[in-house]
Design a protein around this motif. Structure first.
Motif, PDB file in Angstrom:
ATOM      1  N   GLY A  32     -32.115 -44.793  19.592  1.00 27.86           N
ATOM      2  CA  GLY A  32     -30.936 -44.501  19.117  1.00 27.86           C
ATOM      3  C   GLY A  32     -29.885 -45.713  18.782  1.00 27.86           C
ATOM      4  N   VAL A  33     -29.549 -46.675  19.985  1.00 26.30           N
ATOM      5  CA  VAL A  33     -29.028 -48.058  19.597  1.00 26.30           C
ATOM      6  C   VAL A  33     -29.995 -49.297  17.712  1.00 26.30           C
ATOM      7  N   GLY A  34     -31.276 -48.778  18.174  1.00 28.02           N
ATOM      8  CA  GLY A  34     -31.772 -49.241  16.925  1.00 28.02           C
ATOM      9  C   GLY A  34     -31.418 -48.752  15.250  1.00 28.02           C
ATOM     10  N   PHE A  35     -31.379 -47.299  14.926  1.00 29.47           N
ATOM     11  CA  PHE A  35     -31.438 -46.693  14.100  1.00 29.47           C
ATOM     12  C   PHE A  35     -29.547 -46.509  13.633  1.00 29.47           C
ATOM     13  N   TRP A  36     -28.903 -46.312  14.982  1.00 31.81           N
ATOM     14  CA  TRP A  36     -27.074 -46.731  14.444  1.00 31.81           C
ATOM     15  C   TRP A  36     -26.945 -48.513  14.128  1.00 31.81           C
ATOM     16  N   HIS A  37     -27.704 -48.933  14.497  1.00 32.21           N
ATOM     17  CA  HIS A  37     -27.390 -50.307  13.831  1.00 32.21           C
ATOM     18  C   HIS A  37     -28.220 -50.624  12.897  1.00 32.21           C
ATOM     19  N   LEU A  38     -29.014 -50.232  12.660  1.00 35.75           N
ATOM     20  CA  LEU A  38     -29.609 -50.122  10.643  1.00 35.75           C
ATOM     21  C   LEU A  38     -27.967 -49.434  10.051  1.00 35.75           C
ATOM     22  N   LYS A  39     -28.105 -48.102  10.380  1.00 35.28           N
ATOM     23  CA  LYS A  39     -27.431 -47.667   9.602  1.00 35.28           C
ATOM     24  C   LYS A  39     -25.680 -48.159   9.202  1.00 35.28           C
ATOM     25  N   LEU A  40     -25.264 -49.049  10.149  1.00 36.12           N
ATOM     26  CA  LEU A  40     -23.874 -49.961  10.097  1.00 36.12           C
ATOM     27  C   LEU A  40     -24.270 -51.350   9.492  1.00 36.12           C
ATOM     28  N   GLY A  41     -25.645 -52.199   9.152  1.00 34.51           N
ATOM     29  CA  GLY A  41     -25.756 -53.098   8.568  1.00 34.51           C
ATOM     30  C   GLY A  41     -26.414 -52.298   6.622  1.00 34.51           C
ATOM     31  N   ALA A  42     -26.904 -51.597   6.791  1.00 36.48           N
ATOM     32  CA  ALA A  42     -27.011 -50.278   5.518  1.00 36.48           C
ATOM     33  C   ALA A  42     -25.609 -50.212   4.511  1.00 36.48           C
ATOM     34  N   GLN A  43     -24.843 -49.710   6.167  1.00 35.05           N
ATOM     35  CA  GLN A  43     -23.114 -49.743   5.297  1.00 35.05           C
ATOM     36  C   GLN A  43     -22.554 -50.901   4.764  1.00 35.05           C
ATOM     37  N   VAL A  44     -23.005 -51.565   5.085  1.00 32.84           N
ATOM     38  CA  VAL A  44     -21.851 -52.730   4.209  1.00 32.84           C
ATOM     39  C   VAL A  44     -23.144 -53.813   3.493  1.00 32.84           C
ATOM     40  N   VAL A  45     -23.961 -53.367   3.250  1.00 30.13           N
ATOM     41  CA  VAL A  45     -25.053 -54.239   2.099  1.00 30.13           C
ATOM     42  C   VAL A  45     -24.467 -52.534   0.892  1.00 30.13           C
ATOM     43  N   ILE A  46     -24.773 -51.563   1.009  1.00 27.20           N
ATOM     44  CA  ILE A  46     -24.150 -50.943   0.290  1.00 27.20           C
ATOM     45  C   ILE A  46     -22.743 -51.214  -0.262  1.00 27.20           C
ATOM     46  N   GLU A  47     -21.299 -51.006   0.304  1.00 26.50           N
ATOM     47  CA  GLU A  47     -19.975 -51.504   0.226  1.00 26.50           C
ATOM     48  C   GLU A  47     -20.526 -52.211  -0.323  1.00 26.50           C
ATOM     49  N   ASP A  48     -20.792 -53.826  -0.319  1.00 25.65           N
ATOM     50  CA  ASP A  48     -20.877 -55.007  -1.012  1.00 25.65           C
ATOM     51  C   ASP A  48     -21.642 -54.719  -2.117  1.00 25.65           C
ATOM     52  N   TYR A  49     -22.847 -54.082  -2.470  1.00 24.39           N
ATOM     53  CA  TYR A  49     -23.405 -54.712  -3.272  1.00 24.39           C
ATOM     54  C   TYR A  49     -23.637 -53.425  -4.307  1.00 24.39           C
ATOM     55  N   ILE A  50     -23.137 -52.413  -3.947  1.00 18.29           N
ATOM     56  CA  ILE A  50     -23.139 -51.373  -5.504  1.00 18.29           C
ATOM     57  C   ILE A  50     -21.136 -51.000  -5.491  1.00 18.29           C
ATOM     58  N   HIS A  51     -20.874 -50.936  -6.980  1.00 15.05           N
ATOM     59  CA  HIS A  51     -20.264 -51.162  -6.994  1.00 15.05           C
ATOM     60  C   HIS A  51     -19.635 -49.834  -7.904  1.00 15.05           C
ATOM     61  N   THR A  52     -20.415 -49.244  -8.562  1.00 11.44           N
ATOM     62  CA  THR A  52     -20.025 -48.044  -8.831  1.00 11.44           C
ATOM     63  C   THR A  52     -20.004 -46.323  -7.704  1.00 11.44           C
ATOM     64  N   GLU A  53     -18.564 -46.202  -8.023  1.00 18.63           N
ATOM     65  CA  GLU A  53     -18.150 -45.223  -6.652  1.00 18.63           C
ATOM     66  C   GLU A  53     -19.295 -44.276  -6.409  1.00 18.63           C
ATOM     67  N   SER A  54     -20.003 -43.327  -7.091  1.00 17.49           N
ATOM     68  CA  SER A  54     -20.034 -42.662  -7.201  1.00 17.49           C
ATOM     69  C   SER A  54     -21.616 -42.798  -7.069  1.00 17.49           C
ATOM     70  N   THR A  55     -22.314 -44.030  -7.247  1.00 14.84           N
ATOM     71  CA  THR A  55     -23.073 -44.504  -6.630  1.00 14.84           C
ATOM     72  C   THR A  55     -23.649 -45.090  -5.257  1.00 14.84           C
ATOM     73  N   LYS A  56     -22.425 -45.129  -4.918  1.00  7.27           N
ATOM     74  CA  LYS A  56     -21.947 -45.472  -3.539  1.00  7.27           C
ATOM     75  C   LYS A  56     -22.353 -44.909  -2.233  1.00  7.27           C
ATOM     76  N   ILE A  57     -21.389 -43.593  -3.232  1.00  9.46           N
ATOM     77  CA  ILE A  57     -21.793 -42.225  -2.371  1.00  9.46           C
ATOM     78  C   ILE A  57     -22.614 -42.078  -1.607  1.00  9.46           C
TER      79      ILE A  57
END
Length: 129
Positions: free
Chosen positions: A78-103
């Motif tokens: 549970g904690v591992g996948f939660w941590h993975l989701k949080l980290g992936a969210q930061v990467v997505i927000e930082d490196y994907i610039h098209t809003e629709s692709t980001k969503i």
């Protein structure tokens, strides 16, 4: 009150009401707390796998069926996948610039992490019960 044109906020940020340190700090803390929780859980998990290396299937399933082990495995997953989701969210927000692709990518990551976590937890419960 500053007009919308003179604001340094993006239009999306103005609608959401999020600015500096309103959402990012909470997210940052959640990621740090999950990382700290993963340290002892990972050490326990790796040490257990080292001890169980080469053991037959029956020994491994008997180990997972122990209540404390099942709970710790559930926490690790549970904690591992939660941590993975949080980290992936930061990467997505930082490196994907098209809003629709980001969503779309965020939805896929959220779905995948929940699906994999549920599958792992189901597997642990199936062995433990």
């Amino acid at each position: 009150m500053a007009s919308p044109r003179s604001s340094l906020r993006s239009p999306l940020g103005a609608v959401r009401g999020l600015g500096s340190a309103k959402d990012g700090t909470h997210h940052w803390w959640l990621q740090r707390v999950s990382a700290i929780a993963l340290v002892p859980l990972t050490i326990w998990f790796v040490a257990s796998l080292v001890v169980l290396a080469g053991s037959p299937y029956e020994v491994f399933t008997a180990w997972v069926a122990q209540p404390l082990v099942a709970v710790l495995l559930g926490l690790f997953v549970g904690v591992g996948f939660w941590h993975l989701k949080l980290g992936a969210q930061v990467v997505i927000e930082d490196y994907i610039h098209t809003e629709s692709t980001k969503i779309v990518v965020q939805l896929l990551v959220n779905f995948a992490t929940v699906a994999l976590a549920v599958a792992a937890l189901f597997s642990i419960l199936k062995i433990a019960i």
